[in-house]
Design a protein around this motif. Structure first.
Motif, short mmCIF file in Angstrom:
data_model
loop_
_atom_site.label_atom_id
_atom_site.label_comp_id
_atom_site.label_asym_id
_atom_site.label_seq_id
_atom_site.Cartn_x
_atom_site.Cartn_y
_atom_site.Cartn_z
N THR A 196 0.77 -1.39 0.06
CA THR A 196 -0.02 0.13 -0.07
C THR A 196 0.91 1.25 0.02
O THR A 196 0.53 2.24 -0.86
N LEU A 199 2.69 1.72 -3.30
CA LEU A 199 1.77 2.26 -4.13
C LEU A 199 1.58 3.74 -4.01
O LEU A 199 1.56 4.58 -5.20
N VAL A 203 2.81 6.53 -6.74
CA VAL A 203 1.85 7.47 -7.40
C VAL A 203 2.31 8.73 -7.41
O VAL A 203 2.20 9.86 -8.08
N LEU A 268 -1.79 3.58 -14.04
CA LEU A 268 -2.97 2.90 -13.82
C LEU A 268 -2.81 1.40 -13.68
O LEU A 268 -3.69 0.44 -13.25
N TYR A 271 -2.14 -0.90 -10.63
CA TYR A 271 -3.25 -1.16 -9.43
C TYR A 271 -3.63 -2.61 -9.40
O TYR A 271 -3.96 -3.19 -8.36
N GLN A 275 -4.02 -4.82 -5.92
CA GLN A 275 -5.11 -4.66 -5.40
C GLN A 275 -5.49 -5.42 -4.17
O GLN A 275 -5.97 -5.03 -3.15
N PHE A 278 -3.44 -3.96 -1.31
CA PHE A 278 -4.04 -2.66 -1.44
C PHE A 278 -5.09 -2.83 -0.25
O PHE A 278 -5.37 -1.69 0.49
#
Length: 289
Positions: A196, A199, A203, A268, A271, A275, A278
């Motif tokens: 998480t 990510l 980003v 994108l 993700y 996932q 996350f």
């Protein structure tokens, strides 16, 4: 279990609200995609909404054939990977010692860390600091200053606290030192929070442009978002528009849309791979009913 009428109404309200949130996020992307695939003449007339008109791929061809776009994308990808790995290393190394009760000055260290969440020096002192450190126009200026987030350190520390102390104590009884406990117990059990935070860091770095705008003048090291920033603002500057290679208003708008998609799609695609981690990571601190 039979739901009552009020429960069903509540479920419908929640579903409609979620649908509106999805549309609010999805429709702008569809609009940009349609604009990037439309002919310039329809963009000039402002006739493109969600479906492309006069389908063509000229904008993507121009972007992919221009070395400054492809290099900016490649450079941003490398920068994102290096920055994310470094940031995760710094975050773990900062959070892990704070779970030990025998750490000297633990309360003072935590107070100083939290203090930086609410107070910062500002843009001018940061610029002067980068100048004194000889980091201006240096690629390291895009990695080192933002290499750690205090908020993410607190999240990581909270997750470490959730791991039973008995695991650490049993490893210490077997002769394991702090680093071995970290690598053999804490990190393997921290996959959700690690994914998480990685990510979030990735980003943030991928979408970042302000640090490059402030500290970089060499276009070789411009990330894709700064290049995109220059493109989107070129409409008000003839000099920048010429520099970016725009020849007509319609083509300019098409290339802008194509560049937005060019800069958005790669991040994108990350993700789906993260996932399941996350979903687990964002529920840290949740209370089971």
């Amino acid at each position: 279990m039979i739901k009552s009428r009020s429960t069903k109404i509540g479920d419908w309200i929640i579903a409609i609200f979620c649908l509106l949130c999805v549309l609010a996020c999805l429709l702008p992307v569809l609009n940009i995609l349609a604009r990037s695939l439309s002919s310039a003449q329809f963009l000039i007339k402002n006739e493109v909404l969600l479906l492309p008109k006069g389908l063509n791929f000229d904008a993507y061809r121009i972007v992919l054939e221009d070395s400054k776009y492809t290099w900016a994308l490649l450079w941003t990808a490398m920068l994102t990977v290096v920055s994310t790995l470094w940031s995760m290393f710094m975050t773990v190394m900062c959070a892990y010692p704070l779970i030990y009760d025998n750490l000297k000055g633990k309360k003072l260290i935590m107070a100083l860390i939290i203090f930086t969440m609410y107070f910062s020096a500002g843009i001018v002192p940061n610029y002067l600091l980068m100048k004194e450190l000889h980091l201006l126009n240096n690629p390291l200026v895009l990695v080192l200053p933002g290499s750690i987030s205090v908020f993410y350190v607190i999240i990581m520390r909270s997750f470490f606290f959730g791991i039973p102390d008995s695991l650490k104590e049993s490893a210490e009884l077997d002769g394991a030192g702090p680093l071995r406990v970290l690598t053999k117990i804490y990190l393997p059990l921290s996959a959700p929070v690690l994914a998480t935070l990685a990510l979030f860091y990735a980003v943030g770095r991928w979408n970042g442009y302000f640090d490059a705008l402030m500290f970089m003048s060499d276009r070789t090291y411009f990330p894709i978002q700064l290049l995109l920033y220059n493109i989107l603002n070129s409409i008000s500057s003839v000099e920048v528009a010429t520099q970016e290679g725009f020849s007509s208003p319609g083509l300019s708008e098409t290339i802008k849309a194509a560049t937005v998609m060019f800069a958005t799609v790669p991040i994108l695609l990350i993700y789906p791979w993260l996932q399941r981690y996350f979903i687990s990571g964002v529920t840290i601190g949740a209370v089971k009913g």
